[in-house]
Scaffold this motif. Structure first.
Motif, mmCIF file in Angstrom:
data_model
loop_
_atom_site.group_PDB
_atom_site.id
_atom_site.type_symbol
_atom_site.label_atom_id
_atom_site.label_comp_id
_atom_site.label_asym_id
_atom_site.label_seq_id
_atom_site.Cartn_x
_atom_site.Cartn_y
_atom_site.Cartn_z
ATOM 1 N N ARG A 56 -3.055 -0.588 5.733
ATOM 2 C CA ARG A 56 -2.504 0.767 5.869
ATOM 3 C C ARG A 56 -1.444 0.827 6.956
ATOM 4 O O ARG A 56 -0.608 1.727 6.963
ATOM 5 N N GLY A 57 -1.487 -0.115 7.891
ATOM 6 C CA GLY A 57 -0.516 -0.132 8.990
ATOM 7 C C GLY A 57 0.837 -0.706 8.575
ATOM 8 O O GLY A 57 1.807 -0.616 9.319
ATOM 9 N N LEU A 58 0.911 -1.290 7.390
ATOM 10 C CA LEU A 58 2.183 -1.870 6.930
ATOM 11 C C LEU A 58 3.030 -0.786 6.247
ATOM 12 O O LEU A 58 2.493 0.246 5.831
ATOM 13 N N PRO A 59 4.343 -0.995 6.095
ATOM 14 C CA PRO A 59 5.188 0.014 5.430
ATOM 15 C C PRO A 59 4.665 0.349 4.032
ATOM 16 O O PRO A 59 4.238 -0.548 3.291
ATOM 17 N N GLN A 60 4.687 1.627 3.704
ATOM 18 C CA GLN A 60 4.116 2.109 2.440
ATOM 19 C C GLN A 60 5.234 2.518 1.474
ATOM 20 O O GLN A 60 6.320 2.896 1.908
ATOM 21 N N THR A 61 4.923 2.499 0.200
ATOM 22 C CA THR A 61 5.869 2.984 -0.808
ATOM 23 C C THR A 61 5.108 3.837 -1.824
ATOM 24 O O THR A 61 3.888 3.708 -1.953
ATOM 25 N N PRO A 92 4.247 -2.776 -0.438
ATOM 26 C CA PRO A 92 4.911 -3.811 -1.243
ATOM 27 C C PRO A 92 4.305 -5.185 -0.924
ATOM 28 O O PRO A 92 4.100 -5.517 0.257
ATOM 29 N N LEU A 93 4.025 -5.958 -1.950
ATOM 30 C CA LEU A 93 3.482 -7.310 -1.732
ATOM 31 C C LEU A 93 4.393 -8.113 -0.805
ATOM 32 O O LEU A 93 3.933 -8.951 -0.032
ATOM 33 N N VAL A 140 5.723 -6.328 -7.143
ATOM 34 C CA VAL A 140 4.293 -5.961 -7.044
ATOM 35 C C VAL A 140 4.020 -5.128 -5.789
ATOM 36 O O VAL A 140 4.558 -5.387 -4.717
ATOM 37 N N VAL A 141 3.173 -4.128 -5.978
ATOM 38 C CA VAL A 141 2.726 -3.280 -4.863
ATOM 39 C C VAL A 141 1.212 -3.377 -4.776
ATOM 40 O O VAL A 141 0.517 -3.438 -5.799
ATOM 41 N N LEU A 142 0.676 -3.411 -3.550
ATOM 42 C CA LEU A 142 -0.778 -3.402 -3.363
ATOM 43 C C LEU A 142 -1.166 -1.943 -3.160
ATOM 44 O O LEU A 142 -0.987 -1.368 -2.080
ATOM 45 N N ALA A 143 -1.660 -1.319 -4.234
ATOM 46 C CA ALA A 143 -1.855 0.138 -4.243
ATOM 47 C C ALA A 143 -3.257 0.498 -3.776
ATOM 48 O O ALA A 143 -4.234 -0.180 -4.121
ATOM 49 N N HIS A 144 -3.340 1.613 -3.010
ATOM 50 C CA HIS A 144 -4.655 2.119 -2.625
ATOM 51 C C HIS A 144 -4.823 3.581 -3.009
ATOM 52 O O HIS A 144 -5.885 4.155 -2.821
ATOM 53 N N ARG A 145 -3.777 4.199 -3.559
ATOM 54 C CA ARG A 145 -3.889 5.593 -4.017
ATOM 55 C C ARG A 145 -3.275 5.739 -5.404
ATOM 56 O O ARG A 145 -2.268 5.121 -5.728
#
Ligand code: MTE
Length: 313
Positions: A56-61, A92-93, A140-145
């Motif tokens: 969660r601390g990394l840049p989000q998209t 982002p991966l 690829v994105v590592l999605a959590h929402r």
């Protein structure tokens, strides 16, 4: 587990409770965000283990994308038309790969989920997919929402991969392990299933980029509708932008429908055509073309034109 023609709500963003669920390996793993971690290993300078807070601390998209099931991998040409359009949020991966530092020999990224089980005669397998490194890094994105809420357990809680231009099979749920490797993995879900020979080609390739496709959604198949002017509408999508949709009623010619542009996100595009439906039975079809020049086939493949039957009274 794979049913044909599930109902798709006629809304730009599909409500989470309407999203199809595809779990190949039986019971889903029960993971929670507090104890979850993701390892990045193999051909990297700095092997990593990231927890949820670090991710969660990394840049989000955030983006909206079509989420489409390829269909039953044992019947790769049968249409299922299981399709939704969802908003995803995650990292982002590329951000995670930059922390690990892929070594020059790394060519492929393997993505593995925490679920294990039996499928297609193989026992105790994991759900593993792979992509070429450059494609994984850019797409690829590592999605959590999903749609503004934390991923639900069936959709990969707490973190899944999302490959927005590709079929859903590439979007590994319950993601816990990433491996960088020089080779593709030999595995049930990479080289034995989810491969196909595209028209005009002779070699099987992995099921990745989405086909051009469309679905009529303003009228339900098998329904009775008022006779008179009706809006024949739905959505069209592809791995690239859709440039045209045509609609045909009964044996009349294909007519061009009005089509919304795609915008910056790989979401689906609304099409509509007003048409005067005379009283009686009708069949209505839609056919999309994309910017790569691909056109939906009339029959014979998983993205064959969508056809519905209605009775106007
Ligand atoms: N990831 C894991 N770990 N296990 C699975 O069975 N199914 C794949 C993909 N990711 C799967 C997975 C398939 S075939 C599809 S279509 C999508 O997840 C479905 O995602 P959903 O269930 O969230 O709609």
């Amino acid at each position: 587990m794979f049913r044909t023609d599930p109902e798709t709500p006629d809304a730009f963003r599909t409500p989470v409770e309407e999203v199809f669920i595809r779990n190949h390996l039986g019971r889903r793993p029960e993971l929670d965000a507090d104890s979850w971690s993701l390892t990045v290993e193999g051909l990297v300078e700095r092997p990593l283990r990231l927890d949820f807070q670090a991710l969660r601390g990394l840049p989000q998209t955030r983006f909206t994308a079509v989420h489409e099931c390829f269909g039953n991998p044992l019947q790769p040409t049968v249409p299922t038309r299981a399709v939704t359009n969802l908003e995803w949020e995650g990292v982002p991966l590329a951000e995670v790969l930059a922390l690990a530092g892929p070594r020059p020999e790394a060519r492929h990224v393997w993505l593995e989920g925490a679920d294990r089980g039996d499928f297609a005669g193989e026992s105790d397998v994991s759900f593993l997919k792979d992509l070429p490194l450059e494609q994984a890094r850019t797409e690829v994105v590592l999605a959590h929402r999903m749609n503004g809420e934390p991923l639900r357990p069936d959709h990969g809680h707490p973190v899944r991969a999302v490959a927005p231009r590709m079929f859903g099979t590439n979007s590994v749920k319950w993601l816990t392990r990433i491996v960088l490797a020089a080779e593709r993995p030999e595995h049930l879900f990479t080289t034995r299933l989810y491969t196909r020979v595209l028209p005009g080609e002779s070699e099987a390739r992995p099921v990745r980029e989405k086909d051009v496709s469309s679905k009529l959604l303003s009228l339900r198949d098998g329904s009775t509708v008022p006779a008179g002017v009706s809006e024949l509408a739905g959505y069209a999508w592809s791995s690239t932008e859709v440039t045209a949709v045509e609609v045909a009623v009964d044996d009349a010619d294909w007519q061009p429908a009005e089509l919304d542009g795609r915008g910056p996100d790989p979401s689906w595009q609304r099409f509509r055509l007003r048409h005067d439906l005379a009283p009686g039975a009708h069949r209505i079809r839609c056919r999309a073309t994309d910017s790569a020049g691909r056109v939906q086939p009339l029959t014979g493949d998983r993205n064959a034109v969508h056809e519905i039957a209605v009775v106007a009274v």
